[in-house]
Write a protein that holds these residues in place. Structure first.
Motif, PDB file in Angstrom:
ATOM      1  N   ALA A  20      55.961  46.250  54.516  1.00  0.00           N
ATOM      2  CA  ALA A  20      54.889  46.908  55.277  1.00  0.00           C
ATOM      3  C   ALA A  20      55.377  48.205  55.910  1.00  0.00           C
ATOM      4  O   ALA A  20      54.647  49.205  55.970  1.00  0.00           O
ATOM      5  N   GLU A  21      56.630  48.194  56.347  1.00  0.00           N
ATOM      6  CA  GLU A  21      57.180  49.376  57.015  1.00  0.00           C
ATOM      7  C   GLU A  21      57.269  50.564  56.062  1.00  0.00           C
ATOM      8  O   GLU A  21      57.162  51.722  56.489  1.00  0.00           O
ATOM      9  N   ILE A  22      57.452  50.320  54.772  1.00  0.00           N
ATOM     10  CA  ILE A  22      57.516  51.408  53.793  1.00  0.00           C
ATOM     11  C   ILE A  22      56.241  52.225  53.834  1.00  0.00           C
ATOM     12  O   ILE A  22      56.261  53.466  53.875  1.00  0.00           O
ATOM     13  N   SER A  28      53.106  58.082  57.845  1.00  0.00           N
ATOM     14  CA  SER A  28      53.589  59.006  58.872  1.00  0.00           C
ATOM     15  C   SER A  28      54.143  60.291  58.268  1.00  0.00           C
ATOM     16  O   SER A  28      54.249  61.302  58.938  1.00  0.00           O
ATOM     17  N   MET A  29      54.511  60.261  56.967  1.00  0.00           N
ATOM     18  CA  MET A  29      54.999  61.458  56.280  1.00  0.00           C
ATOM     19  C   MET A  29      53.864  62.359  55.816  1.00  0.00           C
ATOM     20  O   MET A  29      54.100  63.422  55.244  1.00  0.00           O
ATOM     21  N   GLY A  30      52.631  61.924  56.030  1.00  0.00           N
ATOM     22  CA  GLY A  30      51.486  62.759  55.673  1.00  0.00           C
ATOM     23  C   GLY A  30      50.759  62.326  54.426  1.00  0.00           C
ATOM     24  O   GLY A  30      49.800  62.994  54.011  1.00  0.00           O
ATOM     25  N   HIS A  31      51.158  61.226  53.804  1.00  0.00           N
ATOM     26  CA  HIS A  31      50.472  60.748  52.608  1.00  0.00           C
ATOM     27  C   HIS A  31      49.283  59.877  52.993  1.00  0.00           C
ATOM     28  O   HIS A  31      49.297  59.211  54.036  1.00  0.00           O
ATOM     29  N   ALA A 348      61.853  54.386  52.469  1.00  0.00           N
ATOM     30  CA  ALA A 348      60.576  55.097  52.386  1.00  0.00           C
ATOM     31  C   ALA A 348      60.754  56.447  51.695  1.00  0.00           C
ATOM     32  O   ALA A 348      59.909  56.849  50.875  1.00  0.00           O
ATOM     33  N   ALA A 349      61.835  57.151  51.998  1.00  0.00           N
ATOM     34  CA  ALA A 349      62.092  58.441  51.357  1.00  0.00           C
ATOM     35  C   ALA A 349      62.312  58.267  49.857  1.00  0.00           C
ATOM     36  O   ALA A 349      61.862  59.090  49.042  1.00  0.00           O
TER      37      ALA A 349
END
Length: 622
Positions: A20-22, A28-31, A348-349
Motif C-alpha cells: 500500500a505504501e508504494i 505523493s510523487m504527482g502520479h 516506490a522510485a
C-alpha cells in the motif's frame, strides 16, 4: 502517469502495508493513482491521501461483473498502467484490459505454483494480455521467465521496501512461555508445511541441547501433525521448544528474540519475516531457497546455509549463540540494510522508473501500403512526420541502398530525407516459425526497436531506433524490418580482437561489457562484429548493434562469463578478459578464468555438434 491498482485491501494490516505504501508514495510523487479492491478496509489510508478508491465485490476467481466495472473505468480514464497483484484480481484485470492500450503489470511473490500444464496459470501470469511481471526477488524472476512464452525481458524484480519507523513495537514478555530473561532465543515465523523446512529446525535441536540458555520459539499453525509432534517429543530440547500457534503479536515476538531462522526448502520469494527481523536488528539465518540470499549479507546481517540441512542450521545457531557481541555488531548493520537497500521510498522510485520505461514503449500502429493489408508500423515520436518516407524506403529496399551485410539477414545503409539510416530486413521465417512469430512471439524487428529504446533509457549506447515494420499474411509473419540511425564508426571489435590493436582497447571493451552487466543487460549476440567502435580523442566509444536477442535482469557471475565465449578463440586473450573482468567485479581472477574456460569448452562442443549434424543431413562440407 495514470495508474490503476487492482489488489485486495479488504484488510489493511502489517502484511499489506509495504504494498500500500508504494502507491501512497507514487501519488505523493504527482502520479494519478486509483485503487480498486473486492472490498476495502474502513481503515484504508488511500482516501485520506487523495487517491480515488472503489470496490468490485468480487468473490470468484473470474468475475464478469468486476470485469465490466473495470472496463467502464478504463473507458472513463485513459490509464497508462494497470497493476494487479493477487490470484483473484489478476485474471479479472487481464480480461478487463483486453482491447485497451494500457500496460498490464502483474505481481508474483513466490517461486512455486506456476505451471504450463496448469490451465489456471494462463488466467494469471501466463495470460497473453500480461505485458510485464514485477516480482519480489531475482529467484522469483528466474522461475517466472522459465514459464513465460513471451516478454521474458519484462520480468523485473523489485524488493518490497519497508520503513524502520514501522518497527517500534515493544518486545513481548517471553515469560508467558517460561523463557527466562537471560535466554538466547532463536525464532521462526512460518506455518508448519513441508516447504517451510521447520522439520529441519526441529531436528537441529538434537544437536543444540547442550546450549542451556538456548530456546526455540516457533510462531505458526499446523504443528499438531506428523512428523512435527514426534520430532518435538523425542528431542532432548523438548522443554525449550515453544510452539505458539498463530499469533497476532508476531512482530513483538520477533523483537524479543535474538535471531530469526528461516529454514525454507523451496517456494519462497522473499519472506516478509526476514525484513521484519532485519528492521528490528535481528540477524537472520536463512537457506538459499528463494530470495533471502539476495538480501541477507553473509557474516554482516546473518548467515546463509543450504536447504534441508539440520546440521547447518545447528552450526549457525551455535555460532551466533556463542558470540553475543557478534549479534550486537550485526544488529545495526541489519537496520541500515532496511534504511538503504530495503527502504520503501527506494521501492516506490523503482516502481516509478519501471512503469515509465513501459509507458515509453510505443505500441504498433496499423497501416497499409497500397492494396496490401496487414502491414504494421511503429515509429519513434521524433520521426512521426517521416512515416510515409519510411514506408517508401521499404518499397525501394531491394533496388537501392548500400549493402552493409548480407547473409541470413540483409542490412543496408539508406537515406531517409537526406539522413543516413540503417534498414535491417530479417530473414523470412518458414513453416511453424512463421506461425509462432505471427501469433505468439514478437518479431525480431519489434524486439530490436523495444530493446534499443530500453537500452538508451539505461544510458547504454546503441543507434537511435526509428521504426519497425511487420507484414503478416493469414496470421503468419511474412516480413519484418528495423530502421535505426546510422552510427559513424572507425571499426568494429572484429578488428579490436584481430591482434591489430594493443591491450588498451580490450581492457576498455571489458569495462564496457562490465557496465552492460551491471546495468542488468545480457546481449546474447555479444560477438566482435556487433560492437562498433569510435575513437573520441583517444577514448574509445562503444555502441552495440544486432540487439533483438537480449535479456534484462540481474546476472550471475557464470552468466557474465558465458557472455564472453563468442568474442575470441585465443586462449591468452580469454584469460586476459577474465582477469580484467575480475578486477572490475571484485572477484577472484582464478574463479573468473575457470568459469570462462568451462563455458568456452561447452561452446566449442556445441559448435562441433552443429557441424556434425549439418554434415549428416547434407547441409555442410563432407
Amino acid at each position: 502517469m495514470k495508474i490503476l491498482v487492482y489488489s485486495d485491501y479488504s484488510r489493511i494490516n502489517h502484511s499489506v502495508r509495504p504494498e500500500a505504501e508504494i502507491f501512497l508514495q507514487l501519488a505523493s510523487m504527482g502520479h494519478t493513482v486509483s485503487v480498486f479492491s473486492p472490498r476495502l478496509d474502513p481503515a484504508e489510508p488511500f482516501t485520506a491521501a487523495g487517491i480515488r478508491t472503489a470496490t468490485t465485490a468480487q468473490t470468484a476467481k473470474v468475475s464478469p461483473t468486476s470485469i465490466r466495472l473495470l472496463r467502464r473505468e478504463l473507458r472513463r480514464e485513459n490509464y497508462d498502467v494497470v497493476f494487479a497483484t493477487s490470484s483473484r484480481t489478476i485474471p479479472t484485470a487481464a480480461f478487463a484490459c483486453m482491447g485497451f492500450n494500457c500496460k498490464l503489470v502483474v505481481y508474483r511473490g513466490t517461486t512455486r505454483g506456476l505451471k504450463r500444464s496448469d490451465p489456471t496459470s494462463f488466467l494469471s501470469v501466463l495470460h497473453p494480455r500480461v505485458d510485464a511481471v514485477l516480482t519480489v526477488s531475482d529467484a522469483v524472476s528466474e522461475a517466472v521467465r522459465k514459464k513465460l512464452y513471451k516478454n521474458r525481458d519484462k520480468v523485473v524484480s523489485i524488493f518490497k521496501g519497508h520503513d524502520i519507523e514501522w518497527y517500534k513495537d515493544p518486545p513481548a514478555d517471553l515469560a508467558e512461555f517460561s523463557i527466562p530473561p537471560n535466554a538466547v532465543v532463536a525464532i521462526a515465523v512460518a506455518r508448519f508445511r513441508p516447504s517451510k523446512g521447520l522439520r529441519y529446525l526441529l531436528e537441529a535441536s538434537e544437536l543444540l541441547a547442550d546450549i542451556e540458555p538456548l530456546h526455540l520459539l516457533i510462531v505458526g499453525s499446523g504443528a499438531d501433525q506428523a512428523p512435527y509432534t514426534s520430532i518435538v517429543m523425542n528431542s532432548p530440547m523438548r522443554d525449550r521448544i515453544h510452539i505458539t500457534g498463530r499469533r497476532e503479536d508476531a512482530l513483538r515476538l520477533i523483537a524479543a528474540a535474538d535471531m530469526l531462522v528461516q529454514p525454507s526448502v523451496d517456494g519462497e520469494g522473499l519472506p516478509r519475516s526476514i525484513i521484519e527481523a532485519l528492521a528490528f536488528g535481528k540477524p537472520v539465518i536463512s537457506t538459499t531457497a528463494g530470495g533471502a540470499k539476495e538480501v541477507v549479507e553473509e557474516g554482516k546481517s546473518g548467515l546463509i546455509i543450504p536447504p534441508a540441512n539440520s546440521v547447518a542450521i545447528a552450526r549457525s545457531i551455535r555460532a551466533l549463540a556463542a558470540e553475543p557481541e557478534t549479534i550486537q555488531t550485526m544488529s545495526e548493520h541489519c537496520r541500515n540494510l532496511v534504511r538503504t537497500r530495503l527502504s520503501h521510498t527506494k521501492t516506490a522510485a523503482a516502481y516509478e522508473q519501471f512503469f515509465q520505461s513501459l509507458c515509453s514503449e510505443q505500441a504498433p500502429i496499423p497501416r497499409s501500403i497500397g492494396d496490401h493489408q496487414g502491414i504494421y508500423t511503429a515509429v519513434a515520436p521524433d520521426y512521426l512526420q517521416h512515416r510515409a518516407a519510411i514506408l517508401k524506403l521499404l518499397e525501394n529496399f531491394d533496388a537501392s541502398g548500400e549493402i552493409l551485410h548480407r547473409k541470413r539477414n540483409t542490412v543496408k545503409k539508406m537515406l531517409l530525407c537526406d539522413t543516413p539510416v540503417v534498414v535491417k530486413s530479417f530473414n523470412i521465417p518458414r513453416g511453424i516459425r512463421a506461425f509462432i512469430y505471427g501469433r505468439v512471439r514478437k518479431s525480431k524487428a519489434r524486439r530490436s526497436f523495444e530493446h534499443a529504446r530500453r537500452l538508451r533509457t539505461l544510458g547504454i549506447s546503441t543507434p537511435e531506433p526509428i521504426a519497425f515494420i511487420e507484414e503478416r499474411r493469414r496470421g503468419q509473419l511474412a516480413a519484418s524490418h528495423y530502421v535505426s540511425e546510422y552510427f559513424p564508426h572507425d571499426f568494429s571489435m572484429t578488428y579490436g580482437f584481430s591482434g591489430n590493436e594493443d591491450s588498451a582497447i580490450i581492457n576498455a571493451f571489458t569495462q564496457f561489457t562490465f557496465d552492460l552487466h551491471e546495468a542488468g543487460v545480457l546481449h546474447w549476440d555479444h560477438n566482435p562484429s556487433n560492437t562498433l567502435v569510435r575513437d573520441q580523442a583517444g577514448a574509445w566509444e562503444f555502441t552495440i548493434i544486432d540487439i533483438n536477442r537480449m535479456r534484462f535482469g540481474s546476472l550471475s557471475l557464470k552468466q557474465r562469463m558465458k557472455n564472453f565465449v563468442r568474442l575470441t578463440d585465443d586462449i591468452s586473450t580469454m584469460k586476459n578478459l577474465a582477469h580484467c573482468y575480475a578486477r572490475l567485479a571484485g572477484e577472484h581472477p582464478e574463479l573468473c578464468e575457470t568459469l570462462l574456460m568451462k563455458q568456452k569448452q561447452r561452446h566449442w562442443r556445441k559448435l562441433a555438434l552443429k557441424k556434425q549434424l549439418k554434415r549428416l543431413f547434407g547441409k555442410g562440407p563432407r
